[in-house]
Design an enzyme around this catalytic site. Structure first.
Site, PDB file in Angstrom:
ATOM      1  CG  HIS A  88      45.635  36.026  41.690  1.00  0.00           C
ATOM      2  ND1 HIS A  88      45.678  34.733  42.140  1.00  0.00           N
ATOM      3  CD2 HIS A  88      46.615  36.143  40.765  1.00  0.00           C
ATOM      4  CE1 HIS A  88      46.655  34.089  41.499  1.00  0.00           C
ATOM      5  NE2 HIS A  88      47.236  34.927  40.672  1.00  0.00           N
ATOM      6  CE1 TYR A  98      44.110  30.361  41.370  1.00  0.00           C
ATOM      7  CE2 TYR A  98      41.997  31.490  41.510  1.00  0.00           C
ATOM      8  CZ  TYR A  98      43.360  31.454  41.764  1.00  0.00           C
ATOM      9  OH  TYR A  98      43.965  32.498  42.411  1.00  0.00           O
ATOM     10  CD  GLU A 140      43.017  34.775  44.425  1.00  0.00           C
ATOM     11  OE1 GLU A 140      42.081  34.418  43.666  1.00  0.00           O
ATOM     12  OE2 GLU A 140      44.208  34.483  44.212  1.00  0.00           O
TER      13      GLU A 140
END
Length: 162
Positions: A88, A98, A140
């Site tokens: 990602h 998201y 992330e």
């Protein structure tokens, strides 16, 4: 964390996700990219470019199925989660993407599963998706920060060679 009820419902959906997962994920990409064609650009120059007809839809379906079967034992998915989080970051997936993807995944579940996608099932998957999205967003963020730190250090070295 997700509720015990959500865990039970999500785990109960695993068999149908094994059977229909790729159809669901193909549908999800179709409706997400129709609504947000700019999201498709993130796939054009990556290993995910063939999302329809297999490739990415298949990978996402396998990941959703793995999540459904391990929702109560996420530590067993640590390696996969780390791998996906790095992918990602490499493709510059951002936290604000998201919610749309989650919404379209739920819509695709309704489209494909029809009567089996009861309000209770969709609510459980909404809770489960939100928990997983939060996990990815945190992981992330840490990777982005680490990359920024490395870049900052390299720039400092390049600007102060001696």
């Amino acid at each position: 964390m997700v509720s015990q009820k959500t865990i039970e419902i999500v785990k109960a959906t695993a068999p149908i996700l094994k059977e229909k997962g790729e159809e669901i994920t193909r549908r999800m990409y179709e409706i997400a990219f129709t609504e947000r064609p700019d999201y498709r650009r993130g796939f054009e120059n990556t290993w995910m470019q063939h999302f329809d007809g297999g490739g990415q839809a298949h990978k996402l379906a396998a990941a959703v199925y793995a999540y459904a079967t391990h929702i109560d034992r996420l530590e067993e998915l640590t390696g996969a989660v780390d791998h996906i989080a790095h992918r990602h970051v490499a493709t510059r997936i951002l936290p604000e993407q998201y919610p749309l993807i989650g919404e379209k995944l739920l819509q695709a579940m309704k489209d494909v599963l029809q009567d089996a996608a009861t309000d209770e099932v969709i609510a459980a998957w909404a809770e489960a998706y939100e928990a997983l999205a939060s996990l990815f967003i945190q992981k992330e963020k840490a990777i982005y920060q680490q990359e920024d730190q490395v870049l900052t250090e390299r720039l400092a070295i390049a600007n102060n060679p001696g």
